[in-house]
Design a protein around this motif. Structure first.
Motif, PDB file in Angstrom:
ATOM      1  N   PHE A 359       0.844  -1.192   0.000  1.00 52.07           N
ATOM      2  CA  PHE A 359       0.000   0.000   0.000  1.00 52.07           C
ATOM      3  C   PHE A 359       0.885   1.250   0.000  1.00 52.07           C
ATOM      4  CE2 PHE A 359      -2.884  -3.259   1.258  1.00 52.07           C
ATOM      5  CZ  PHE A 359      -4.137  -2.835   0.859  1.00 52.07           C
ATOM      6  N   ARG A 360       0.678   2.071  -0.999  1.00 52.65           N
ATOM      7  CA  ARG A 360       1.412   3.331  -1.109  1.00 52.65           C
ATOM      8  C   ARG A 360       0.468   4.404  -1.627  1.00 52.65           C
ATOM      9  NH1 ARG A 360       5.491  -0.296  -2.831  1.00 52.65           N
ATOM     10  NH2 ARG A 360       7.424  -0.107  -1.637  1.00 52.65           N
ATOM     11  N   ILE A 361       0.913   5.647  -1.519  1.00 51.84           N
ATOM     12  CA  ILE A 361       0.145   6.760  -2.073  1.00 51.84           C
ATOM     13  C   ILE A 361       0.425   6.830  -3.576  1.00 51.84           C
ATOM     14  CG2 ILE A 361      -0.186   9.249  -2.056  1.00 51.84           C
ATOM     15  CD1 ILE A 361       0.572   9.232   0.887  1.00 51.84           C
ATOM     16  N   GLU A 362      -0.637   6.744  -4.367  1.00 47.83           N
ATOM     17  CA  GLU A 362      -0.514   6.767  -5.821  1.00 47.83           C
ATOM     18  C   GLU A 362      -1.461   7.820  -6.398  1.00 47.83           C
ATOM     19  OE1 GLU A 362       1.609   4.900  -7.409  1.00 47.83           O
ATOM     20  OE2 GLU A 362       2.069   3.245  -6.020  1.00 47.83           O
ATOM     21  N   ARG A 363      -1.040   8.399  -7.530  1.00 49.56           N
ATOM     22  CA  ARG A 363      -1.941   9.291  -8.264  1.00 49.56           C
ATOM     23  C   ARG A 363      -2.938   8.441  -9.031  1.00 49.56           C
ATOM     24  NH1 ARG A 363       1.370  13.210 -11.927  1.00 49.56           N
ATOM     25  NH2 ARG A 363      -0.636  13.065 -13.008  1.00 49.56           N
ATOM     26  N   ARG A 394      -5.444  16.007  -9.266  1.00 50.42           N
ATOM     27  CA  ARG A 394      -4.603  14.809  -9.189  1.00 50.42           C
ATOM     28  C   ARG A 394      -4.852  14.122  -7.849  1.00 50.42           C
ATOM     29  NH1 ARG A 394       1.154  16.947 -11.787  1.00 50.42           N
ATOM     30  NH2 ARG A 394       0.315  17.424 -13.858  1.00 50.42           N
ATOM     31  N   ASP A 395      -5.987  13.401  -7.780  1.00 56.11           N
ATOM     32  CA  ASP A 395      -6.354  12.736  -6.522  1.00 56.11           C
ATOM     33  C   ASP A 395      -5.355  11.643  -6.187  1.00 56.11           C
ATOM     34  OD1 ASP A 395      -8.937  14.034  -5.883  1.00 56.11           O
ATOM     35  OD2 ASP A 395      -9.504  13.213  -7.841  1.00 56.11           O
ATOM     36  N   ARG A 396      -4.967  11.635  -4.936  1.00 58.91           N
ATOM     37  CA  ARG A 396      -4.018  10.631  -4.460  1.00 58.91           C
ATOM     38  C   ARG A 396      -4.771   9.615  -3.604  1.00 58.91           C
ATOM     39  NH1 ARG A 396       1.028  12.949  -1.665  1.00 58.91           N
ATOM     40  NH2 ARG A 396      -0.556  13.669  -0.193  1.00 58.91           N
ATOM     41  N   VAL A 397      -4.490   8.369  -3.867  1.00 57.81           N
ATOM     42  CA  VAL A 397      -5.181   7.285  -3.164  1.00 57.81           C
ATOM     43  C   VAL A 397      -4.148   6.382  -2.495  1.00 57.81           C
ATOM     44  CG1 VAL A 397      -7.244   7.279  -4.602  1.00 57.81           C
ATOM     45  CG2 VAL A 397      -5.248   5.957  -5.324  1.00 57.81           C
ATOM     46  N   MET A 398      -4.580   5.702  -1.422  1.00 57.76           N
ATOM     47  CA  MET A 398      -3.717   4.773  -0.696  1.00 57.76           C
ATOM     48  C   MET A 398      -4.082   3.360  -1.143  1.00 57.76           C
ATOM     49  SD  MET A 398      -1.269   4.297   1.484  1.00 57.76           S
ATOM     50  CE  MET A 398      -1.120   5.796   2.478  1.00 57.76           C
ATOM     51  N   VAL A 399      -3.283   2.809  -2.057  1.00 58.07           N
ATOM     52  CA  VAL A 399      -3.621   1.525  -2.662  1.00 58.07           C
ATOM     53  C   VAL A 399      -2.359   0.708  -2.926  1.00 58.07           C
ATOM     54  CG1 VAL A 399      -5.720   2.380  -3.777  1.00 58.07           C
ATOM     55  CG2 VAL A 399      -3.532   2.508  -4.984  1.00 58.07           C
ATOM     56  N   ASP A 400      -2.598  -0.564  -3.235  1.00 53.43           N
ATOM     57  CA  ASP A 400      -1.563  -1.404  -3.817  1.00 53.43           C
ATOM     58  C   ASP A 400      -1.705  -1.240  -5.328  1.00 53.43           C
ATOM     59  OD1 ASP A 400      -0.327  -3.649  -5.123  1.00 53.43           O
ATOM     60  OD2 ASP A 400      -0.177  -4.614  -3.163  1.00 53.43           O
ATOM     61  N   ARG A 401      -0.783  -0.525  -5.964  1.00 50.50           N
ATOM     62  CA  ARG A 401      -0.902  -0.147  -7.374  1.00 50.50           C
ATOM     63  C   ARG A 401      -1.162  -1.343  -8.274  1.00 50.50           C
ATOM     64  NH1 ARG A 401       2.553  -0.465 -11.292  1.00 50.50           N
ATOM     65  NH2 ARG A 401       4.265  -0.896  -9.856  1.00 50.50           N
ATOM     66  N   VAL A 402      -0.336  -2.384  -8.134  1.00 53.30           N
ATOM     67  CA  VAL A 402      -0.437  -3.540  -9.024  1.00 53.30           C
ATOM     68  C   VAL A 402      -1.791  -4.223  -8.873  1.00 53.30           C
ATOM     69  CG1 VAL A 402       0.509  -5.817  -9.547  1.00 53.30           C
ATOM     70  CG2 VAL A 402       2.047  -3.900  -9.105  1.00 53.30           C
ATOM     71  N   GLN A 403      -2.286  -4.342  -7.637  1.00 54.76           N
ATOM     72  CA  GLN A 403      -3.567  -5.020  -7.423  1.00 54.76           C
ATOM     73  C   GLN A 403      -4.725  -4.217  -8.000  1.00 54.76           C
ATOM     74  OE1 GLN A 403      -4.053  -6.010  -3.290  1.00 54.76           O
ATOM     75  NE2 GLN A 403      -2.536  -7.641  -3.345  1.00 54.76           N
ATOM     76  N   ILE A 404      -4.746  -2.900  -7.793  1.00 55.51           N
ATOM     77  CA  ILE A 404      -5.830  -2.083  -8.350  1.00 55.51           C
ATOM     78  C   ILE A 404      -5.756  -2.060  -9.876  1.00 55.51           C
ATOM     79  CG2 ILE A 404      -6.801   0.242  -8.446  1.00 55.51           C
ATOM     80  CD1 ILE A 404      -7.388  -1.344  -5.885  1.00 55.51           C
ATOM     81  N   HIS A 484      -8.828  -3.499   0.456  1.00 52.05           N
ATOM     82  CA  HIS A 484      -8.559  -2.064   0.558  1.00 52.05           C
ATOM     83  C   HIS A 484      -9.610  -1.347   1.401  1.00 52.05           C
ATOM     84  CE1 HIS A 484      -5.802  -2.917  -2.756  1.00 52.05           C
ATOM     85  NE2 HIS A 484      -5.294  -1.700  -2.632  1.00 52.05           N
ATOM     86  N   GLY A 485     -10.596  -2.111   1.914  1.00 50.56           N
ATOM     87  CA  GLY A 485     -11.660  -1.509   2.712  1.00 50.56           C
ATOM     88  C   GLY A 485     -12.813  -0.997   1.890  1.00 50.56           C
ATOM     89  N   PRO A 505      -9.678   4.041  -1.167  1.00 48.44           N
ATOM     90  CA  PRO A 505      -9.575   5.125  -0.185  1.00 48.44           C
ATOM     91  C   PRO A 505      -8.620   6.232  -0.638  1.00 48.44           C
ATOM     92  CG  PRO A 505      -8.260   3.259   0.516  1.00 48.44           C
ATOM     93  CD  PRO A 505      -8.978   2.816  -0.718  1.00 48.44           C
ATOM     94  N   LEU A 506      -9.024   7.466  -0.390  1.00 46.00           N
ATOM     95  CA  LEU A 506      -8.145   8.603  -0.617  1.00 46.00           C
ATOM     96  C   LEU A 506      -7.040   8.612   0.428  1.00 46.00           C
ATOM     97  CD1 LEU A 506     -10.783  11.372  -1.379  1.00 46.00           C
ATOM     98  CD2 LEU A 506      -8.901  10.718  -2.912  1.00 46.00           C
TER      99      LEU A 506
END
Length: 514
Positions: A359-363, A394-404, A484-485, A505-506
């Motif tokens: 989980f990281r902050i991604e655009r 440029r909304d930033r979300v807290m996700v696992d990039r590869v999974q999303i 991711h909730g 999630p943002l």
């Protein structure tokens, strides 16, 4: 004139004989203590039954006060006198009380005291009849205790118990049976067991519970039978039935022990599903390994092709002449496409292998763009028109990039495939603010749509609308989104087709990239 015959004197009434016979009768009642008291409560008559039960001989008690037969507690409470007064007022009293024997031991007695009066109503004394009921009461208490013990056992046994006669009429219905079938005992007792097991009763052609091992068969005593039962709400469920038989006063009584197999069947079904799922996951794992290997192998020749093209373009230098300029332009385009193909292969390899997960902050806009570059391969050639509607900012979300990205690619590929037979092929990919703290991503198509009943089960394992689908893609998408909730759902699109939505999630305000 004849003289009248002389009058005879009447024969004397045999009082003495009658008294003797009455005495013999009283003495013969050896299981009862029968004695009489004068108005003051002193013993005047004492039979042999009284001697046997109480232990005193007649000579020892005649003339003595009846107080000696009462326990010390009753004596202290004045009960001897009170009992005689009550009997005098009421005419007769009966009760169960503890009494004393000569040796000081106590016994539980059924006591009857009757007031004896002459024709004028004057009190002549009291008649007392005593019966020792100690053993009887002990036996009754033992029976009650055993019944309570049995009821407590039956109330806690998880298997249902139904007692019925030979015609199948229920006489007992345990607590477990109430829970399993949903009926109260009063609703079942007196009715035929067919209301609970209609299928089994239908095979019982004589209208009776067969318990022999004949071919008309029904139930072999003690053997396990698998049947279908019906609850009060009308739902059917599998049961395991064992029938026992007993004979009571010449009447055959049957006891059915019933175990609800619903949970067992559900567990067996779930185990089979898990086994099938493991087989499919193993296949997917093998496919992923193979795809990763292919991506690695393909990437090398693609890199070499790009290098050769760029080298050839450098050899041409600044071209002169129309032909060379066209060749140089073609080489530039070929090199760009080779680099693009290499980037796609690298993304495919990261996608299959999992890449650098976490989980990281991604655009969100960059994440969607990267996923669509892979998911839209071949879309243009298939005649699909793509509309991208990305939320402003440029909304930033807290996700696992590869999974999303995996979720997005899966939804995009499903949408393209669903429009294969449609005249209008329009794909919409959009992001928008959802509830506070969440972003919603939508992938909508103009395909044939999905039946509402099927749509409710789309995200379950092995649920698929494709002829060659394994039914795991959307189940995996749901697992990823819920991890991711967020949530994922499908609904009919306003312009036809299906719209899939999921929320991520943002990132919290002020959070920094990892």
């Amino acid at each position: 004139m004849s003289s009248a015959p002389p009058l005879r004197e009447p024969a004397p009434f045999p009082y003495a004989a009658m008294a003797e016979e009455l005495s013999l009768l009283i003495d013969g009642a050896t299981t009862y203590a029968i004695y009489m008291l004068d108005p003051q409560g002193r013993v005047t008559i004492w039979n042999r039954g009284a001697e046997r039960i109480k232990g005193w001989a007649e000579a020892e008690v005649i003339g003595r006060d009846c107080t000696i037969f009462y326990t010390p507690e009753d004596q202290a409470a004045g009960r001897p006198k009170a009992d005689l007064e009550r009997a005098s007022d009421l005419g007769r009293i009966e009760e169960e009380r503890w009494r004393l024997r000569k040796d000081g031991s106590e016994f539980l007695a059924n006591v009857t005291i009757t007031a004896l009066r002459d024709d004028a109503g004057a009190l002549r004394g009291f008649g007392k009849v005593i019966r020792d009921i100690t053993d009887q009461k002990a036996a009754e208490v033992a029976v009650v205790r055993r019944e309570r013990h049995l009821r407590s056992i039956l109330a806690t046994v998880p298997d249902a118990m139904i007692v019925m006669d030979e015609a199948g009429v229920v006489s007992s219905f345990s607590s477990a049976a109430e829970q399993i079938f949903g009926y109260a005992q009063a609703e079942v007792v007196g009715r035929n067991v067919a209301m609970l097991m209609p299928a089994a009763s239908g095979r019982d052609r004589n209208g009776q519970l067969r318990t022999t091992l004949d071919s008309d068969g029904a139930y072999a005593i003690g053997s396990v039978q698998l049947e279908t039962a019906v609850r009060k709400d009308g739902s059917s469920f599998p049961i395991e039935l064992v029938v026992g038989e007993a004979s009571l006063a010449g009447e055959r009584i049957f006891t059915g022990f019933i175990r609800d197999l619903t949970r067992r069947r559900e567990t067996e079904r779930r185990v089979q599903e898990l086994q099938s799922e493991l087989v499919h996951v193993s296949r997917l794992s093998a496919m992923g390994t193979m795809a990763s290997t292919l991506a690695h192998e393909i990437n090398q020749p693609l890199t070499a092709i790009a290098n050769y093209i760029e080298a050839t373009r450098a050899m041409i230098g600044d071209p002169e002449g129309e032909l060379l300029r066209e060749i140089a332009e073609a080489l530039d385009l070929a090199a760009a496409q080779a680099r693009r193909a290499g980037a796609i292969v690298r993304r495919l390899r990261a996608f299959v292998g999992g890449g650098d997960t976490g989980f990281r902050i991604e655009r969100l806009d960059a994440l969607v763009e990267e996923a669509t570059s892979l998911g839209l391969l071949g879309a243009h050639e298939a005649g699909v028109t793509v509309t991208m509607t990305i939320a402003a900012g440029r909304d930033r979300v807290m996700v696992d990039r590869v999974q999303i990205e995996q979720v997005l690619v899966n939804l995009i590929r499903n949408a393209i495939q669903s429009m294969a037979g449609s005249d209008r092929k329009e794909l919409t990919i959009a992001t928008a603010r959802d509830r506070d703290g969440w972003m919603r991503v939508t992938v909508a198509d103009t395909g044939a749509g999905i039946d509402p009943e099927v749509r409710d089960h789309l995200f379950e394992a092995f649920a698929t609308t494709k002829e060659d689908g394994m039914g795991l893609g959307l189940s995996i998408c749901r697992t990823i989104v819920e991890a991711h909730g967020g949530r994922i759902w499908a609904e009919a699109a306003p312009a036809g087709g299906t719209a899939f939505h999921f929320c991520v999630p943002l990132a919290a305000d002020g959070a920094s990239d990892a």
